[in-house]
Motif scaffolding. Structure first.
Motif, short mmCIF file in Angstrom:
data_model
loop_
_atom_site.label_atom_id
_atom_site.label_comp_id
_atom_site.label_asym_id
_atom_site.label_seq_id
_atom_site.Cartn_x
_atom_site.Cartn_y
_atom_site.Cartn_z
N ARG A 123 68.30 -47.83 -20.60
CA ARG A 123 69.25 -48.92 -20.80
C ARG A 123 68.52 -50.18 -21.27
O ARG A 123 69.01 -50.91 -22.15
CB ARG A 123 70.00 -49.18 -19.49
CG ARG A 123 71.03 -50.30 -19.58
CD ARG A 123 71.73 -50.50 -18.26
NE ARG A 123 72.79 -49.49 -18.06
CZ ARG A 123 73.48 -49.38 -16.92
NH1 ARG A 123 73.21 -50.18 -15.90
NH2 ARG A 123 74.43 -48.48 -16.81
N TRP A 124 67.34 -50.45 -20.69
CA TRP A 124 66.54 -51.60 -21.14
C TRP A 124 66.19 -51.45 -22.62
O TRP A 124 66.32 -52.39 -23.40
CB TRP A 124 65.27 -51.71 -20.30
CG TRP A 124 64.29 -52.71 -20.85
CD1 TRP A 124 64.24 -54.04 -20.57
CD2 TRP A 124 63.25 -52.45 -21.80
NE1 TRP A 124 63.23 -54.64 -21.28
CE2 TRP A 124 62.60 -53.69 -22.06
CE3 TRP A 124 62.80 -51.31 -22.47
CZ2 TRP A 124 61.53 -53.81 -22.93
CZ3 TRP A 124 61.74 -51.42 -23.35
CH2 TRP A 124 61.11 -52.66 -23.57
N ALA A 125 65.71 -50.25 -23.01
CA ALA A 125 65.25 -50.03 -24.38
C ALA A 125 66.38 -50.16 -25.38
O ALA A 125 66.16 -50.61 -26.52
CB ALA A 125 64.60 -48.66 -24.49
N GLN A 126 67.59 -49.79 -24.98
CA GLN A 126 68.72 -49.89 -25.90
C GLN A 126 69.09 -51.34 -26.21
O GLN A 126 69.77 -51.59 -27.20
CB GLN A 126 69.92 -49.14 -25.31
CG GLN A 126 69.73 -47.63 -25.30
CD GLN A 126 70.83 -46.91 -24.55
OE1 GLN A 126 71.40 -47.42 -23.58
NE2 GLN A 126 71.13 -45.69 -24.97
N GLU A 127 68.62 -52.27 -25.39
CA GLU A 127 68.90 -53.69 -25.64
C GLU A 127 67.68 -54.45 -26.13
O GLU A 127 67.79 -55.61 -26.52
CB GLU A 127 69.40 -54.34 -24.33
CG GLU A 127 70.67 -53.72 -23.76
CD GLU A 127 71.86 -53.92 -24.67
OE1 GLU A 127 71.89 -54.94 -25.40
OE2 GLU A 127 72.77 -53.07 -24.66
N ALA A 128 66.50 -53.80 -26.11
CA ALA A 128 65.26 -54.49 -26.45
C ALA A 128 65.03 -54.58 -27.95
O ALA A 128 65.60 -53.82 -28.73
CB ALA A 128 64.08 -53.78 -25.79
N GLU A 129 64.18 -55.52 -28.35
CA GLU A 129 63.84 -55.70 -29.75
C GLU A 129 62.79 -54.67 -30.17
O GLU A 129 61.96 -54.24 -29.37
CB GLU A 129 63.27 -57.11 -29.97
CG GLU A 129 64.27 -58.23 -29.74
CD GLU A 129 65.38 -58.22 -30.78
OE1 GLU A 129 65.11 -57.83 -31.94
OE2 GLU A 129 66.51 -58.60 -30.44
N PRO A 130 62.80 -54.24 -31.44
CA PRO A 130 61.74 -53.35 -31.92
C PRO A 130 60.35 -53.95 -31.66
O PRO A 130 60.15 -55.15 -31.80
CB PRO A 130 62.02 -53.26 -33.43
CG PRO A 130 63.50 -53.49 -33.53
CD PRO A 130 63.81 -54.51 -32.47
N GLY A 131 59.43 -53.10 -31.24
CA GLY A 131 58.09 -53.55 -30.92
C GLY A 131 57.90 -53.93 -29.47
O GLY A 131 56.80 -54.28 -29.05
#
Length: 318
Positions: A123-131
């Motif tokens: 869930r965190w990764a789905q909202e995080a910025e690339p990189g």
């Protein structure tokens, strides 16, 4: 139950409209207060229960050194989501520059529920910025709503695992960007200690892996059966003299990992991993036949003694 845990469970139930004494809606079979309504201090013994991928997930968490698999999500994601044994820095998750999401199984720290940790990292990764990279899953990561892998995965889909003999896939990037120096250094250290590992692929065989530790070779086989039933079947085979894969192998024991039992055999290190395909398939057929007959024929005295002896060769991993 401690007062703070009791209060946390009650608050979670009030927020979600769930009665903590009712069965959890995730389908785990547990009461809500012992599942989604539980605090992080509650240890979930079998975090991947109910998933066809359970044996693969246990293998990735505990002993596969370098492996990746597309995560079989229930609903298609707009970007690829890949599950990995370990990521650079033992990160819980990272988002590559091209947007691909990668989740790490072998992380530095975790709560008592690995399934919830992975789902929060997703869930965190789905909202995080690339990189971006997530070092660890901690309080507040992924939002306050309880979530587990069972909520987002296709329950019937196994993992399509790809094993690697090094960590070169850490460097893969669709945009061709150069990896950071610390990633290169970490890659070199990881490659220096990796143990050669290969899947044993045969009819009736799943989640079985040949591993060369440097001094010995082993077959490690994650079994999905309840421990008591599997131990009874192994004891019956032991009493019949049929527990080893071949005359030149030795049943070394088993370890428990995340609620499943992983039997281990010592193998001839000089033989290629593909040479164990037929012995593993033959053993799988013997084991399946014994498992099917357990309900009709209880263990004999010799078989019970064999079961007790085998129980002394088990350890538990968390």
């Amino acid at each position: 139950m401690a007062k703070k845990t009791r209060n946390r469970a009650a608050a979670a139930g009030a927020a979600t409209g769930e009665n903590p004494r009712r069965p959890c809606p995730c389908g785990s079979g547990k009461r809500y207060k012992a599942c989604h309504g539980a605090g992080d201090d509650v240890i979930v013994i079998r975090p991947f229960a109910g998933l066809a991928a359970e044996p693969d997930l246990v293998a990735m968490r505990e002993f596969l050194p370098s492996a990746v698999a597309p995560l079989p999500l229930r609903e298609p994601a707009p970007v690829p989501v890949t599950l990995a044994t370990v990521l650079p820095g033992a990160s819980a998750a990272l988002v590559r520059p091209d947007g691909e999401i990668m989740l790490g199984m072998q992380v530095q720290t975790r709560s008592g529920d690995l399934s919830a940790d992975l789902a929060r990292a997703l869930r965190w990764a789905q909202e995080a910025e690339p990189g971006s990279a997530l070092p660890v899953v901690g309080p507040g990561i992924g939002g306050s709503d309880p979530i587990r892998l069972q909520d987002v995965l296709d329950h019937d889909a196994p993992l399509d695992l790809t094993l690697h003999q090094d960590f070169g896939w850490w460097m893969a990037s669709a945009d061709g960007a150069e990896p950071a120096p610390e990633v290169v250094a970490t890659l070199e250290r990881a490659n220096a200690v990796i143990m050669p590992t290969e899947p044993v692929v045969a009819e009736g065989v799943r989640a079985a892996y040949w591993v060369d530790t440097g001094s010995k070779a082993h077959l490690r086989w994650v079994r999905p059966e309840p421990e008591e039933r599997l131990m009874a079947a192994l004891a019956r085979l032991q009493a019949r003299g049929e527990l080893n894969l071949t005359e030149d192998t030795r049943y070394a024991g088993a370890f428990r990992a995340h609620g499943l039992l992983v039997p281990v055999w010592d193998l001839d290190r000089e033989q290629h991993h593909r040479e164990w395909t037929e012995p593993a398939a033959a053993f799988a057929a013997r084991l399946d036949a014994v498992l099917a007959g357990l309900d009709d024929e209880p263990l004999t005295g010799d078989e019970r003694r064999a079961r007790d002896a085998l129980a002394g060769k088990q350890i538990t991993l968390r």
